[in-house]
Scaffold this motif. Structure first.
Motif, PDB file in Angstrom:
ATOM      1  N   GLY A  99       0.798  -1.218   0.000  1.00  0.00           N
ATOM      2  CA  GLY A  99       0.000   0.000   0.000  1.00  0.00           C
ATOM      3  C   GLY A  99       0.830   1.266   0.000  1.00  0.00           C
ATOM      4  O   GLY A  99       0.439   2.278   0.595  1.00  0.00           O
ATOM      5  N   VAL A 100       1.981   1.219  -0.673  1.00  0.00           N
ATOM      6  CA  VAL A 100       2.874   2.379  -0.751  1.00  0.00           C
ATOM      7  C   VAL A 100       3.036   2.749  -2.219  1.00  0.00           C
ATOM      8  O   VAL A 100       3.905   2.225  -2.919  1.00  0.00           O
ATOM      9  N   PRO A 101       2.201   3.671  -2.741  1.00  0.00           N
ATOM     10  CA  PRO A 101       2.204   3.950  -4.173  1.00  0.00           C
ATOM     11  C   PRO A 101       3.176   5.036  -4.623  1.00  0.00           C
ATOM     12  O   PRO A 101       3.376   5.230  -5.819  1.00  0.00           O
ATOM     13  N   ASP A 102       3.786   5.770  -3.697  1.00  0.00           N
ATOM     14  CA  ASP A 102       4.517   6.971  -4.093  1.00  0.00           C
ATOM     15  C   ASP A 102       6.035   6.793  -4.095  1.00  0.00           C
ATOM     16  O   ASP A 102       6.784   7.760  -3.954  1.00  0.00           O
ATOM     17  N   ILE A 103       6.526   5.564  -4.287  1.00  0.00           N
ATOM     18  CA  ILE A 103       7.969   5.330  -4.355  1.00  0.00           C
ATOM     19  C   ILE A 103       8.336   4.940  -5.781  1.00  0.00           C
ATOM     20  O   ILE A 103       7.697   4.070  -6.382  1.00  0.00           O
ATOM     21  N   ASP A 104       9.353   5.588  -6.312  1.00  0.00           N
ATOM     22  CA  ASP A 104       9.786   5.348  -7.687  1.00  0.00           C
ATOM     23  C   ASP A 104      10.531   4.017  -7.753  1.00  0.00           C
ATOM     24  O   ASP A 104      11.657   3.901  -7.263  1.00  0.00           O
ATOM     25  N   THR A 105       9.927   3.007  -8.381  1.00  0.00           N
ATOM     26  CA  THR A 105      10.554   1.683  -8.466  1.00  0.00           C
ATOM     27  C   THR A 105      11.550   1.577  -9.618  1.00  0.00           C
ATOM     28  O   THR A 105      12.200   0.536  -9.779  1.00  0.00           O
ATOM     29  N   MET A 106      11.684   2.639 -10.415  1.00  0.00           N
ATOM     30  CA  MET A 106      12.635   2.606 -11.528  1.00  0.00           C
ATOM     31  C   MET A 106      14.048   2.942 -11.070  1.00  0.00           C
ATOM     32  O   MET A 106      15.014   2.697 -11.784  1.00  0.00           O
ATOM     33  N   ARG A 107      14.184   3.517  -9.903  1.00  0.00           N
ATOM     34  CA  ARG A 107      15.515   3.899  -9.440  1.00  0.00           C
ATOM     35  C   ARG A 107      16.199   2.731  -8.731  1.00  0.00           C
ATOM     36  O   ARG A 107      15.567   1.739  -8.382  1.00  0.00           O
ATOM     37  N   GLY A 108      17.492   2.863  -8.509  1.00  0.00           N
ATOM     38  CA  GLY A 108      18.236   1.841  -7.795  1.00  0.00           C
ATOM     39  C   GLY A 108      19.177   1.070  -8.692  1.00  0.00           C
ATOM     40  O   GLY A 108      19.333   1.359  -9.878  1.00  0.00           O
ATOM     41  N   SER A 109      19.819   0.057  -8.127  1.00  0.00           N
ATOM     42  CA  SER A 109      20.801  -0.759  -8.838  1.00  0.00           C
ATOM     43  C   SER A 109      20.190  -2.094  -9.227  1.00  0.00           C
ATOM     44  O   SER A 109      19.387  -2.664  -8.486  1.00  0.00           O
ATOM     45  N   GLY A 110      20.595  -2.604 -10.384  1.00  0.00           N
ATOM     46  CA  GLY A 110      20.076  -3.879 -10.873  1.00  0.00           C
ATOM     47  C   GLY A 110      21.152  -4.946 -10.918  1.00  0.00           C
ATOM     48  O   GLY A 110      22.315  -4.663 -11.238  1.00  0.00           O
ATOM     49  N   TYR A 111      20.767  -6.186 -10.613  1.00  0.00           N
ATOM     50  CA  TYR A 111      21.687  -7.319 -10.632  1.00  0.00           C
ATOM     51  C   TYR A 111      21.036  -8.471 -11.386  1.00  0.00           C
ATOM     52  O   TYR A 111      19.860  -8.767 -11.178  1.00  0.00           O
ATOM     53  N   SER A 112      21.806  -9.128 -12.240  1.00  0.00           N
ATOM     54  CA  SER A 112      21.249 -10.177 -13.095  1.00  0.00           C
ATOM     55  C   SER A 112      21.069 -11.504 -12.373  1.00  0.00           C
ATOM     56  O   SER A 112      20.585 -12.467 -12.969  1.00  0.00           O
ATOM     57  N   ASP A 113      21.473 -11.555 -11.104  1.00  0.00           N
ATOM     58  CA  ASP A 113      21.292 -12.780 -10.340  1.00  0.00           C
ATOM     59  C   ASP A 113      20.898 -12.416  -8.915  1.00  0.00           C
ATOM     60  O   ASP A 113      21.417 -11.464  -8.331  1.00  0.00           O
ATOM     61  N   THR A 114      20.002 -13.220  -8.339  1.00  0.00           N
ATOM     62  CA  THR A 114      19.488 -12.942  -6.996  1.00  0.00           C
ATOM     63  C   THR A 114      20.595 -12.907  -5.956  1.00  0.00           C
ATOM     64  O   THR A 114      20.585 -12.057  -5.057  1.00  0.00           O
ATOM     65  N   SER A 115      21.550 -13.816  -6.055  1.00  0.00           N
ATOM     66  CA  SER A 115      22.610 -13.877  -5.049  1.00  0.00           C
ATOM     67  C   SER A 115      23.451 -12.613  -5.037  1.00  0.00           C
ATOM     68  O   SER A 115      23.937 -12.189  -3.978  1.00  0.00           O
ATOM     69  N   MET A 116      23.631 -11.967  -6.198  1.00  0.00           N
ATOM     70  CA  MET A 116      24.391 -10.717  -6.234  1.00  0.00           C
ATOM     71  C   MET A 116      23.620  -9.593  -5.549  1.00  0.00           C
ATOM     72  O   MET A 116      24.207  -8.773  -4.840  1.00  0.00           O
ATOM     73  N   ALA A 117      22.318  -9.541  -5.755  1.00  0.00           N
ATOM     74  CA  ALA A 117      21.497  -8.534  -5.085  1.00  0.00           C
ATOM     75  C   ALA A 117      21.546  -8.727  -3.567  1.00  0.00           C
ATOM     76  O   ALA A 117      21.608  -7.753  -2.805  1.00  0.00           O
ATOM     77  N   ILE A 118      21.542  -9.987  -3.128  1.00  0.00           N
ATOM     78  CA  ILE A 118      21.625 -10.260  -1.690  1.00  0.00           C
ATOM     79  C   ILE A 118      22.967  -9.801  -1.130  1.00  0.00           C
ATOM     80  O   ILE A 118      23.037  -9.193  -0.054  1.00  0.00           O
ATOM     81  N   GLN A 119      24.048 -10.082  -1.853  1.00  0.00           N
ATOM     82  CA  GLN A 119      25.370  -9.670  -1.381  1.00  0.00           C
ATOM     83  C   GLN A 119      25.483  -8.152  -1.305  1.00  0.00           C
ATOM     84  O   GLN A 119      26.119  -7.609  -0.398  1.00  0.00           O
ATOM     85  N   ALA A 120      24.863  -7.470  -2.258  1.00  0.00           N
ATOM     86  CA  ALA A 120      24.867  -6.007  -2.222  1.00  0.00           C
ATOM     87  C   ALA A 120      24.136  -5.499  -0.980  1.00  0.00           C
ATOM     88  O   ALA A 120      24.553  -4.511  -0.353  1.00  0.00           O
ATOM     89  N   ALA A 121      23.050  -6.179  -0.611  1.00  0.00           N
ATOM     90  CA  ALA A 121      22.322  -5.796   0.600  1.00  0.00           C
ATOM     91  C   ALA A 121      23.166  -6.053   1.846  1.00  0.00           C
ATOM     92  O   ALA A 121      23.202  -5.229   2.766  1.00  0.00           O
ATOM     93  N   VAL A 122      23.861  -7.183   1.885  1.00  0.00           N
ATOM     94  CA  VAL A 122      24.742  -7.486   3.020  1.00  0.00           C
ATOM     95  C   VAL A 122      25.807  -6.408   3.168  1.00  0.00           C
ATOM     96  O   VAL A 122      26.175  -6.014   4.281  1.00  0.00           O
ATOM     97  N   ALA A 123      26.291  -5.884   2.046  1.00  0.00           N
ATOM     98  CA  ALA A 123      27.325  -4.853   2.059  1.00  0.00           C
ATOM     99  C   ALA A 123      26.776  -3.473   2.416  1.00  0.00           C
ATOM    100  O   ALA A 123      27.535  -2.506   2.470  1.00  0.00           O
TER     101      ALA A 123
END
Length: 327
Positions: free
Chosen positions: A214-238
Protein backbone atom coordinates in the motif's frame (compact mmCIF):
# COMPACT_ATOMS: atom_id res chain seq x y z
CA UNK A 1 16.73 -60.53 -36.52
CA UNK A 2 20.17 -59.45 -37.64
CA UNK A 3 20.59 -55.71 -38.22
CA UNK A 4 21.76 -54.58 -41.64
CA UNK A 5 23.64 -51.39 -40.83
CA UNK A 6 25.90 -49.24 -42.98
CA UNK A 7 29.58 -49.15 -41.95
CA UNK A 8 29.62 -47.52 -38.48
CA UNK A 9 32.80 -45.57 -39.18
CA UNK A 10 31.18 -44.05 -42.28
CA UNK A 11 28.13 -43.10 -40.21
CA UNK A 12 30.35 -41.44 -37.60
CA UNK A 13 32.20 -39.47 -40.27
CA UNK A 14 28.98 -38.37 -41.97
CA UNK A 15 27.48 -37.21 -38.65
CA UNK A 16 30.51 -35.03 -37.93
CA UNK A 17 30.60 -33.61 -41.46
CA UNK A 18 26.87 -32.86 -41.38
CA UNK A 19 27.17 -31.19 -37.98
CA UNK A 20 30.01 -28.93 -39.11
CA UNK A 21 28.97 -28.72 -42.80
CA UNK A 22 32.68 -29.02 -43.46
CA UNK A 23 34.94 -31.95 -44.34
CA UNK A 24 37.90 -30.00 -42.97
CA UNK A 25 36.35 -29.44 -39.53
CA UNK A 26 35.09 -33.03 -39.40
CA UNK A 27 38.59 -34.27 -40.19
CA UNK A 28 40.06 -32.13 -37.40
CA UNK A 29 37.49 -33.46 -34.89
CA UNK A 30 38.08 -37.09 -35.85
CA UNK A 31 41.85 -36.67 -36.21
CA UNK A 32 41.91 -37.98 -39.79
CA UNK A 33 42.66 -36.42 -43.17
CA UNK A 34 40.12 -34.54 -45.25
CA UNK A 35 40.57 -37.17 -47.95
CA UNK A 36 39.60 -39.89 -45.47
CA UNK A 37 36.42 -38.01 -44.59
CA UNK A 38 35.55 -37.61 -48.26
CA UNK A 39 36.20 -41.31 -48.86
CA UNK A 40 33.96 -42.43 -45.97
CA UNK A 41 31.13 -40.13 -47.04
CA UNK A 42 31.35 -41.46 -50.62
CA UNK A 43 31.29 -45.01 -49.25
CA UNK A 44 28.13 -44.28 -47.26
CA UNK A 45 26.47 -42.61 -50.25
CA UNK A 46 27.20 -45.73 -52.33
CA UNK A 47 25.74 -48.01 -49.66
CA UNK A 48 22.60 -45.86 -49.28
CA UNK A 49 22.26 -45.23 -52.99
CA UNK A 50 21.70 -41.51 -52.53
CA UNK A 51 23.90 -38.40 -52.38
CA UNK A 52 24.09 -36.85 -48.90
CA UNK A 53 25.91 -33.60 -49.70
CA UNK A 54 25.99 -31.03 -52.44
CA UNK A 55 29.57 -29.85 -52.82
CA UNK A 56 30.06 -26.25 -53.88
CA UNK A 57 33.26 -24.24 -54.23
CA UNK A 58 33.75 -23.34 -50.57
CA UNK A 59 30.72 -24.74 -48.84
CA UNK A 60 28.89 -27.96 -48.15
CA UNK A 61 25.10 -28.36 -48.17
CA UNK A 62 23.04 -31.36 -47.12
CA UNK A 63 20.80 -32.85 -49.78
CA UNK A 64 17.19 -33.67 -49.02
CA UNK A 65 18.26 -37.22 -48.17
CA UNK A 66 21.06 -35.92 -45.95
CA UNK A 67 18.70 -33.58 -44.11
CA UNK A 68 16.30 -36.46 -43.44
CA UNK A 69 19.07 -38.85 -42.32
CA UNK A 70 21.25 -36.66 -40.11
CA UNK A 71 18.89 -35.73 -37.17
CA UNK A 72 18.09 -39.35 -36.31
CA UNK A 73 21.72 -40.33 -36.69
CA UNK A 74 22.82 -37.45 -34.45
CA UNK A 75 20.33 -38.51 -31.76
CA UNK A 76 21.57 -42.10 -31.99
CA UNK A 77 25.18 -41.02 -31.42
CA UNK A 78 24.05 -38.78 -28.56
CA UNK A 79 22.36 -41.77 -26.91
CA UNK A 80 25.45 -43.93 -27.37
CA UNK A 81 27.62 -41.21 -25.85
CA UNK A 82 25.24 -40.77 -22.90
CA UNK A 83 24.99 -44.53 -22.28
CA UNK A 84 28.78 -44.84 -22.36
CA UNK A 85 29.29 -42.01 -19.88
CA UNK A 86 26.69 -43.49 -17.54
CA UNK A 87 28.34 -46.90 -17.71
CA UNK A 88 31.76 -45.39 -16.98
CA UNK A 89 30.31 -43.59 -13.97
CA UNK A 90 28.88 -46.82 -12.58
CA UNK A 91 32.33 -48.42 -12.51
CA UNK A 92 33.92 -45.34 -10.93
CA UNK A 93 32.97 -43.06 -8.01
CA UNK A 94 29.24 -42.70 -7.41
CA UNK A 95 28.33 -39.32 -8.85
CA UNK A 96 25.02 -37.51 -8.70
CA UNK A 97 24.74 -34.75 -11.28
CA UNK A 98 22.39 -31.90 -10.35
CA UNK A 99 21.23 -28.90 -12.35
CA UNK A 100 19.82 -25.89 -10.53
CA UNK A 101 19.72 -22.10 -10.43
CA UNK A 102 22.90 -20.26 -9.51
CA UNK A 103 21.19 -18.36 -6.69
CA UNK A 104 19.75 -21.51 -5.10
CA UNK A 105 23.09 -23.30 -5.35
CA UNK A 106 25.08 -20.40 -3.88
CA UNK A 107 22.73 -19.37 -1.08
CA UNK A 108 21.04 -22.59 -0.01
CA UNK A 109 22.57 -25.75 -1.44
CA UNK A 110 26.35 -25.31 -1.36
CA UNK A 111 26.61 -24.18 2.30
CA UNK A 112 24.82 -27.39 3.31
CA UNK A 113 26.78 -29.83 1.13
CA UNK A 114 29.25 -30.80 3.92
CA UNK A 115 26.33 -32.28 5.88
CA UNK A 116 25.32 -34.39 2.89
CA UNK A 117 28.89 -35.56 2.37
CA UNK A 118 29.16 -36.52 6.05
CA UNK A 119 26.06 -38.70 5.70
CA UNK A 120 26.92 -40.10 2.25
CA UNK A 121 30.72 -40.03 1.90
CA UNK A 122 30.69 -42.30 -1.18
CA UNK A 123 28.38 -40.05 -3.22
CA UNK A 124 30.02 -37.21 -5.14
CA UNK A 125 27.75 -34.29 -6.04
CA UNK A 126 28.39 -32.55 -9.34
CA UNK A 127 26.37 -29.30 -9.34
CA UNK A 128 25.83 -27.25 -12.47
CA UNK A 129 23.95 -23.94 -12.55
CA UNK A 130 21.91 -22.54 -15.41
CA UNK A 131 18.56 -20.76 -15.88
CA UNK A 132 17.94 -22.91 -18.96
CA UNK A 133 15.88 -26.07 -18.97
CA UNK A 134 17.61 -29.43 -18.87
CA UNK A 135 16.89 -31.97 -21.61
CA UNK A 136 17.38 -35.21 -19.69
CA UNK A 137 17.51 -37.24 -22.91
CA UNK A 138 20.49 -35.22 -24.08
CA UNK A 139 22.15 -33.70 -21.00
CA UNK A 140 23.93 -35.89 -18.50
CA UNK A 141 22.01 -34.92 -15.35
CA UNK A 142 20.29 -37.13 -12.80
CA UNK A 143 17.94 -34.49 -11.42
CA UNK A 144 17.17 -30.77 -11.45
CA UNK A 145 15.91 -28.33 -8.84
CA UNK A 146 13.73 -25.72 -10.47
CA UNK A 147 11.71 -22.67 -9.45
CA UNK A 148 8.56 -22.82 -11.52
CA UNK A 149 4.93 -23.77 -11.82
CA UNK A 150 5.47 -27.51 -11.39
CA UNK A 151 4.40 -28.54 -14.90
CA UNK A 152 7.23 -30.58 -16.42
CA UNK A 153 5.49 -33.10 -18.71
CA UNK A 154 6.89 -36.60 -18.88
CA UNK A 155 9.01 -36.22 -15.73
CA UNK A 156 8.77 -37.06 -12.05
CA UNK A 157 7.95 -33.82 -10.19
CA UNK A 158 7.95 -33.22 -6.44
CA UNK A 159 7.15 -30.01 -4.59
CA UNK A 160 9.94 -28.99 -2.20
CA UNK A 161 8.90 -25.62 -0.81
CA UNK A 162 7.09 -22.41 -1.64
CA UNK A 163 8.86 -19.15 -2.35
CA UNK A 164 8.23 -15.96 -0.36
CA UNK A 165 9.64 -12.44 -0.78
CA UNK A 166 10.15 -9.52 1.61
CA UNK A 167 12.57 -6.58 2.04
CA UNK A 168 15.99 -7.27 3.57
CA UNK A 169 18.87 -4.95 4.41
CA UNK A 170 22.03 -4.67 6.48
CA UNK A 171 21.40 -3.99 10.21
CA UNK A 172 23.01 -0.53 10.01
CA UNK A 173 20.15 0.70 7.82
CA UNK A 174 17.82 0.40 10.81
CA UNK A 175 19.63 3.37 12.33
CA UNK A 176 21.08 6.62 11.04
CA UNK A 177 19.51 9.69 9.51
CA UNK A 178 16.67 7.79 7.78
CA UNK A 179 16.16 4.50 9.68
CA UNK A 180 14.06 1.83 8.01
CA UNK A 181 11.00 1.48 10.23
CA UNK A 182 8.10 1.35 7.77
CA UNK A 183 7.73 0.80 4.00
CA UNK A 184 7.44 4.56 3.37
CA UNK A 185 11.06 4.95 4.55
CA UNK A 186 12.26 3.15 1.41
CA UNK A 187 12.12 6.47 -0.45
CA UNK A 188 15.33 7.45 1.37
CA UNK A 189 17.23 4.30 0.39
CA UNK A 190 18.58 2.60 -2.72
CA UNK A 191 16.42 -0.20 -4.08
CA UNK A 192 18.38 -3.27 -5.19
CA UNK A 193 16.68 -4.98 -8.12
CA UNK A 194 16.92 -8.64 -9.12
CA UNK A 195 16.63 -8.32 -12.90
CA UNK A 196 16.52 -12.12 -13.30
CA UNK A 197 12.90 -11.92 -12.07
CA UNK A 198 10.49 -11.38 -14.92
CA UNK A 199 8.40 -8.21 -14.35
CA UNK A 200 5.06 -10.00 -14.45
CA UNK A 201 2.02 -10.02 -12.19
CA UNK A 202 2.71 -11.56 -8.76
CA UNK A 203 6.45 -11.79 -9.44
CA UNK A 204 8.62 -10.81 -6.43
CA UNK A 205 9.54 -7.36 -7.74
CA UNK A 206 9.64 -4.06 -5.89
CA UNK A 207 6.70 -2.78 -7.90
CA UNK A 208 4.47 -5.71 -6.91
CA UNK A 209 5.62 -5.69 -3.29
CA UNK A 210 5.04 -1.95 -2.83
CA UNK A 211 1.59 -2.32 -4.34
CA UNK A 212 0.68 -4.98 -1.79
CA UNK A 213 2.25 -2.89 0.98
CA UNK A 214 0.00 0.00 0.00
CA UNK A 215 2.87 2.38 -0.75
CA UNK A 216 2.20 3.95 -4.17
CA UNK A 217 4.52 6.97 -4.09
CA UNK A 218 7.97 5.33 -4.35
CA UNK A 219 9.79 5.35 -7.69
CA UNK A 220 10.55 1.68 -8.47
CA UNK A 221 12.63 2.61 -11.53
CA UNK A 222 15.52 3.90 -9.44
CA UNK A 223 18.24 1.84 -7.79
CA UNK A 224 20.80 -0.76 -8.84
CA UNK A 225 20.08 -3.88 -10.87
CA UNK A 226 21.69 -7.32 -10.63
CA UNK A 227 21.25 -10.18 -13.10
CA UNK A 228 21.29 -12.78 -10.34
CA UNK A 229 19.49 -12.94 -7.00
CA UNK A 230 22.61 -13.88 -5.05
CA UNK A 231 24.39 -10.72 -6.23
CA UNK A 232 21.50 -8.53 -5.08
CA UNK A 233 21.62 -10.26 -1.69
CA UNK A 234 25.37 -9.67 -1.38
CA UNK A 235 24.87 -6.01 -2.22
CA UNK A 236 22.32 -5.80 0.60
CA UNK A 237 24.74 -7.49 3.02
CA UNK A 238 27.33 -4.85 2.06
CA UNK A 239 24.87 -2.10 3.04
CA UNK A 240 24.44 -0.83 -0.50
CA UNK A 241 20.64 -0.72 -0.31
CA UNK A 242 17.49 -2.76 0.31
CA UNK A 243 16.90 -5.98 -1.63
CA UNK A 244 13.79 -8.04 -2.23
CA UNK A 245 14.81 -11.13 -0.27
CA UNK A 246 13.68 -14.61 -1.24
CA UNK A 247 13.04 -16.63 1.90
CA UNK A 248 15.13 -19.71 1.06
CA UNK A 249 18.00 -17.59 -0.20
CA UNK A 250 18.33 -15.18 2.73
CA UNK A 251 17.56 -17.44 5.68
CA UNK A 252 21.24 -18.04 6.49
CA UNK A 253 22.10 -14.34 6.25
CA UNK A 254 19.16 -13.52 8.53
CA UNK A 255 20.17 -16.16 11.07
CA UNK A 256 23.76 -14.89 11.08
CA UNK A 257 22.63 -11.27 11.54
CA UNK A 258 24.14 -10.15 8.25
CA UNK A 259 20.67 -9.15 7.08
CA UNK A 260 17.47 -8.11 8.80
CA UNK A 261 13.87 -7.90 7.68
CA UNK A 262 12.86 -4.32 8.56
CA UNK A 263 9.13 -4.79 7.96
CA UNK A 264 6.51 -6.74 5.99
CA UNK A 265 4.43 -7.76 4.27
CA UNK A 266 5.73 -11.17 3.22
CA UNK A 267 4.51 -11.93 -0.31
CA UNK A 268 4.10 -15.44 -1.70
CA UNK A 269 5.54 -16.03 -5.16
CA UNK A 270 3.35 -17.88 -7.66
CA UNK A 271 6.34 -20.17 -8.37
CA UNK A 272 7.68 -22.84 -6.01
CA UNK A 273 10.77 -25.02 -5.81
CA UNK A 274 10.50 -28.50 -7.32
CA UNK A 275 12.70 -31.55 -7.62
CA UNK A 276 12.44 -32.84 -11.18
CA UNK A 277 13.95 -35.93 -12.77
CA UNK A 278 13.19 -38.72 -15.25
CA UNK A 279 10.72 -41.24 -13.84
CA UNK A 280 13.35 -43.97 -14.11
CA UNK A 281 15.66 -41.98 -11.81
CA UNK A 282 13.06 -41.23 -9.15
CA UNK A 283 13.47 -44.51 -7.26
CA UNK A 284 17.22 -44.68 -7.79
CA UNK A 285 19.30 -44.95 -4.62
CA UNK A 286 21.39 -41.82 -5.24
CA UNK A 287 18.42 -39.61 -6.13
CA UNK A 288 16.44 -40.91 -3.14
CA UNK A 289 19.35 -40.27 -0.78
CA UNK A 290 19.74 -36.70 -2.00
CA UNK A 291 16.02 -36.04 -2.01
CA UNK A 292 15.52 -37.28 1.57
CA UNK A 293 18.48 -35.23 2.79
CA UNK A 294 17.25 -32.10 1.00
CA UNK A 295 13.73 -32.42 2.45
CA UNK A 296 15.25 -32.72 5.93
CA UNK A 297 17.37 -29.60 5.38
CA UNK A 298 14.33 -27.65 4.21
CA UNK A 299 12.36 -28.79 7.28
CA UNK A 300 15.20 -27.98 9.69
CA UNK A 301 15.47 -24.52 8.18
CA UNK A 302 11.75 -23.99 8.81
CA UNK A 303 11.03 -23.51 5.12
CA UNK A 304 8.44 -26.23 4.59
CA UNK A 305 4.96 -24.73 4.55
CA UNK A 306 1.55 -26.43 4.76
CA UNK A 307 1.94 -27.81 1.22
CA UNK A 308 5.18 -29.61 2.07
CA UNK A 309 5.05 -33.30 1.09
CA UNK A 310 6.12 -36.09 3.40
CA UNK A 311 9.33 -38.02 2.58
CA UNK A 312 9.05 -40.71 -0.04
CA UNK A 313 9.29 -40.65 -3.81
CA UNK A 314 5.66 -41.47 -4.51
CA UNK A 315 4.23 -38.47 -6.30
CA UNK A 316 3.51 -39.10 -10.00
CA UNK A 317 4.67 -36.88 -12.81
CA UNK A 318 2.77 -33.68 -13.38
CA UNK A 319 -0.19 -34.12 -15.68
CA UNK A 320 -0.99 -32.15 -18.77
CA UNK A 321 0.95 -31.14 -21.83
CA UNK A 322 3.05 -33.20 -24.19
CA UNK A 323 5.97 -35.08 -22.61
CA UNK A 324 9.22 -33.33 -23.42
CA UNK A 325 11.60 -34.56 -20.72
CA UNK A 326 12.81 -31.04 -19.91
CA UNK A 327 12.99 -29.08 -16.68
Amino acid sequence: MARHLPPLNALRVFEAAARHLSFTKAAAELNVTQAAVSHQVKLLEDVLGAPLFRRFNRRLVLTEAGQAYWPDLRNAFDQIDLATRRLNRRSGPQQLRISTLQSFAAKFLVPRIPRFQARHPKIELMISTSPLQVDFARDDFDLAIRLGGGRYPGLYVEHLMDDYAFPVCAPQLLAGRHPLRRPQDLKFHTLLHDTAVLPEEKAPTWENWLQQAGVPDIDTMRGSGYSDTSMAIQAAVAGQGVAMGRRALVIEELAAGHLVQPFGPVVKNRFSYYLVCPKANAQGRLVAAFRDWLVEEIAQAGLNGPDQKKPGLKKPAAKGGRPNGRA
